[in-house]
Write an enzyme that holds these catalytic residues in place. Sequence first.
Site, mmCIF file in Angstrom:
data_model
loop_
_atom_site.group_PDB
_atom_site.id
_atom_site.type_symbol
_atom_site.label_atom_id
_atom_site.label_comp_id
_atom_site.label_asym_id
_atom_site.label_seq_id
_atom_site.Cartn_x
_atom_site.Cartn_y
_atom_site.Cartn_z
ATOM 1 N N ASP A 1 0.430 -1.072 -0.245
ATOM 2 C CA ASP A 1 0.026 0.128 -0.260
ATOM 3 C C ASP A 1 1.015 1.224 0.130
ATOM 4 O O ASP A 1 1.999 1.217 1.102
ATOM 5 C CB ASP A 1 -0.788 0.051 1.777
ATOM 6 C CG ASP A 1 -1.873 0.841 1.501
ATOM 7 O OD1 ASP A 1 -2.468 1.355 0.113
ATOM 8 O OD2 ASP A 1 -2.312 1.325 2.737
ATOM 9 N N SER B 1 -11.590 4.127 8.234
ATOM 10 C CA SER B 1 -11.585 4.433 9.619
ATOM 11 C C SER B 1 -12.052 4.922 10.278
ATOM 12 O O SER B 1 -13.462 5.207 11.260
ATOM 13 C CB SER B 1 -9.953 4.241 10.691
ATOM 14 O OG SER B 1 -9.672 3.055 9.987
HETATM 15 ZN ZN LIG Z 1 -4.479 5.282 1.987
#
Ligand SMILES: [Zn+2]
Length: 288
Positions: free
Chosen positions: A83, A208
């Site tokens: 990522d 989140s």
């Molecule tokens: Zn990200």
Amino acid sequence: MLCRTADLIAEAGASGNGIAALNVITLEHVEAVADAAQATGLPAIVQISHNTVRHHGGDVLPLAAAAAAVARAGDARLALHLDHVEDVGLLHRTAECGASSVMYDASRLPDEENIAATRSAARWAHANGLFIEAELGEIGGKGSAHTPGVRTDPGQAARFVAETGVDALAVAVGSRHAMVTRTTVLDLDLVSRLHEAVPVPLVLHGSSGVEPASLRAAVERGLTKINIGTLLNVAFTGAVRSALSDAPELVDPRRCLAAARAAVSAVVADCLRAVTTQAPAPDPAPTA
Ligand SMILES: [Zn+2]
């Protein structure tokens, strides 16, 4: 088992579901994701960010090899993804470390340079059988470009995908990285317009801060890969903090790490369910 990201994303998209991609930092994070996937019977993407690679001394291999080993050892369907990879050195290690996909992040560059760098990363990825995700412009909250109001323009997004050849696109629709409260409001109409304009799966970063109901709505409007990191860390550090304060004389880190792993697993199980809006396709009837 260790699956390919492309397959899990294609399967989620075809059934109208999302797939959660969970950022892992420690081996306990990895085990927690595997436990949650096993408990729910739902697939998951385990992802390692470039920042986490830096935390582990700059080498992706130790944590990635452990994550791939955990995946191979269990029945849960897990894929491994890198990522926010910011340089080609790490990009080029994607396959060797067991990952089948990578998010290449050149979004800090001016748009034309981002396109050129991403296009060459996509060529390399495809020549090596890898699935590649990229991002157009910065998603608010990461790094120095702190731009909370940023939104992805559907026309620009479609052009970016056509010009770079990427397989998935991270979009800015109101979420931000590192949110510790679940107060983000997503621009669902923009999600719909992006889904209509962009021919590849859409990725939500900074999920989140988004309520499960809102995540579900965003998946229904066409978001597929849902990246979640901070939520796991809120659970992890909260469990460590209370294990330590309950037992000030505690020395063995396994006690608090076990509590952290269980807390992360519970949160991940909720996330896997939240992005699964449709019943999975039934198993084909066994043939006699
Ligand atoms: Zn990200």
